[in-house]
Design a protein around this motif. Structure first.
Motif, short mmCIF file in Angstrom:
data_model
loop_
_atom_site.label_atom_id
_atom_site.label_comp_id
_atom_site.label_asym_id
_atom_site.label_seq_id
_atom_site.Cartn_x
_atom_site.Cartn_y
_atom_site.Cartn_z
N PHE A 87 -80.53 119.01 -53.06
CA PHE A 87 -79.59 119.94 -54.02
C PHE A 87 -78.21 120.06 -53.48
O PHE A 87 -77.12 120.15 -54.00
CB PHE A 87 -80.21 121.36 -54.34
CG PHE A 87 -79.32 122.22 -55.07
CD1 PHE A 87 -79.06 122.18 -56.29
CD2 PHE A 87 -78.85 123.24 -54.07
CE1 PHE A 87 -78.11 123.13 -56.90
CE2 PHE A 87 -78.09 124.35 -54.52
CZ PHE A 87 -77.74 124.32 -56.15
N MET A 88 -78.15 120.42 -52.01
CA MET A 88 -77.13 120.66 -51.22
C MET A 88 -76.35 119.47 -51.46
O MET A 88 -75.03 119.53 -51.48
CB MET A 88 -77.57 121.09 -49.81
CG MET A 88 -78.12 122.41 -49.73
SD MET A 88 -78.52 122.69 -48.04
CE MET A 88 -79.51 124.26 -48.07
N ALA A 89 -76.96 118.35 -51.29
CA ALA A 89 -76.27 117.01 -51.03
C ALA A 89 -75.39 116.70 -52.51
O ALA A 89 -74.04 116.34 -52.50
CB ALA A 89 -76.97 116.00 -50.59
N GLU A 90 -76.10 117.26 -53.55
CA GLU A 90 -75.43 117.04 -54.91
C GLU A 90 -74.41 117.79 -55.09
O GLU A 90 -73.42 117.29 -55.58
CB GLU A 90 -76.66 116.92 -55.86
CG GLU A 90 -76.13 116.78 -57.55
CD GLU A 90 -77.13 117.27 -58.21
OE1 GLU A 90 -77.05 116.77 -59.58
OE2 GLU A 90 -78.26 117.43 -58.07
N VAL A 91 -74.49 119.11 -54.68
CA VAL A 91 -73.39 120.13 -55.00
C VAL A 91 -72.12 119.54 -54.03
O VAL A 91 -71.16 119.58 -54.53
CB VAL A 91 -73.87 121.57 -54.44
CG1 VAL A 91 -72.61 122.40 -54.57
CG2 VAL A 91 -75.00 122.05 -55.47
N LYS A 92 -72.43 119.12 -52.87
CA LYS A 92 -71.18 118.96 -51.79
C LYS A 92 -70.74 117.63 -52.52
O LYS A 92 -69.23 117.54 -52.33
CB LYS A 92 -71.74 118.53 -50.45
CG LYS A 92 -72.14 120.02 -49.87
CD LYS A 92 -72.71 119.30 -48.37
CE LYS A 92 -73.19 120.63 -47.51
NZ LYS A 92 -73.82 120.41 -46.22
N ARG A 93 -71.46 116.61 -53.20
CA ARG A 93 -70.94 115.46 -53.64
C ARG A 93 -69.76 115.75 -54.87
O ARG A 93 -68.81 115.00 -54.93
CB ARG A 93 -72.13 114.61 -54.05
CG ARG A 93 -71.43 113.12 -54.63
CD ARG A 93 -72.72 112.13 -54.62
NE ARG A 93 -73.58 112.60 -55.46
CZ ARG A 93 -74.84 112.92 -55.02
NH1 ARG A 93 -75.10 113.06 -53.76
NH2 ARG A 93 -75.81 113.37 -55.98
N GLU A 94 -70.43 116.68 -55.62
CA GLU A 94 -69.67 116.93 -57.00
C GLU A 94 -68.46 117.71 -56.54
O GLU A 94 -67.32 117.31 -57.09
CB GLU A 94 -70.47 117.56 -57.76
CG GLU A 94 -71.77 116.99 -58.49
CD GLU A 94 -71.42 115.97 -59.56
OE1 GLU A 94 -70.42 116.02 -59.81
OE2 GLU A 94 -72.11 114.97 -59.62
#
Length: 318
Positions: free
Chosen positions: A64-71
């Motif tokens: 989840f953290m990685a997805e948020v940072k990517r977006e």
């Protein structure tokens, strides 16, 4: 939006991560879906981000953290340079103090979000103007800052220019969380559509109206003005036969005879404007019934010549 205490431990961890990552620069909001997932909207990110309630995978929070940072990285690639040029330069300790103040105010406003939405909607419906929104939100922001400064033990003075920047930053978060101007504009339009029928004249106790007069008033109230092409209007009559009143009563009785689940499922088919109109009609019906009950009690007191003092003392003793 549900209170944060109703979220799962995993969801609280995700919310804390968003608060720490986005800080005071990027507004975001969140809510729980019917499937108990957490729906997150971030300013600048085009699509909502979802996460579960109690995922079985131990790496879910990392994903989840990685997805948020990517977006966020994708959404800010084109704007980072311009934003850095506009930002005011403050000493680190002052900036940290201001960020802490903004974060605390945003957190307190987020906890009161549903109450503020209902209060703001009530003010818009009362005044029937969108201009009250800015004044309402400005007062809310100033009140939140005032309470936060009162809780400080020292360093409560802030320069006027810095205070304006703080209010603007909190306002950015609040505007993202609250309904838009377009929402209130549609709400006012839907409300005004159904205000064409004027109220029938009330009948005082002891007075009676002829049946023909009542019939004429009902028929006049049933005629609506309906717009058609080229801005012209026509009168559409909704006159019904003598069984209309009985049909309405039977329909209401059938609705209340349903189970709660069936009744809710039926009402879910209504549009938002229809639901708001139904709520207004119910409130008006309750007010009319209350007035009728009061008139009946007053008529009985006059008919039996009961002293008001005795009635009041009996009610206080009960």
């Amino acid at each position: 939006m549900c209170k944060q205490t109703s979220y799962s431990k995993y969801q609280k961890r995700a919310i804390k991560f968003l608060t720490d990552l986005l800080g005071t620069e990027t507004p975001f909001t969140y809510e729980r879906t019917q499937s108990n997932h957490l729906k997150i909207l971030i300013d600048g990110v085009e699509r909502p981000i979802y996460t579960g309630s109690t995922p079985s995978d131990c790496k879910s929070i990392n994903n989840f953290m990685a997805e948020v940072k990517r977006e966020i990285r994708l959404s800010k690639d084109d704007h980072c340079d311009a934003e850095q040029a506009v930002k005011s330069i403050l000493p680190d300790f002052i900036k940290h103090s201001h960020d802490k103040l903004i974060s605390g105010c945003v957190k307190s406003l987020r906890a009161r979000l549903e109450v503020m939405k209902s209060q703001e909607e009530e003010k818009v419906l009362e005044s029937k103007e969108l201009s009250v929104i800015n004044s309402f939100r400005t007062n809310v922001i100033k009140h939140a800052i005032s309470l936060a400064l009162q809780a400080r033990k020292q360093g409560s003075y802030i320069k006027p220019k810095e205070m304006k920047d703080i209010e603007a930053s909190i306002g950015k978060h609040l505007n993202f969380m609250m309904p838009t101007m377009a929402y209130y504009s549609e709400l006012l339009d839907s409300k005004s559509k159904y205000k064409n029928i004027e109220a029938l004249p009330s009948v005082k106790p002891g007075e009676a109206m002829e049946i023909s007069t009542v019939k004429q008033e009902v028929e006049a109230a049933q005629e609506r003005v309906v717009p058609i092409a080229n801005g012209t209007t026509v009168q559409v009559s909704n006159k019904s036969d003598t069984s209309a009143a009985n049909d309405i009563t039977n329909s209401a009785s059938e609705l209340m005879a349903m189970s709660a689940n069936n009744r809710i499922s039926l009402l879910r088919n209504l549009t938002k404007s229809q639901a708001l109109l139904l709520i207004d009609d119910i409130n008006q019906a309750m007010a009319l019934n209350r007035e009728q009950d009061i008139e009946a009690v007053v008529a009985m007191i006059r008919d039996k010549e009961l002293p008001l003092e005795a009635i009041i003392s009996r009610m206080e003793a009960a």
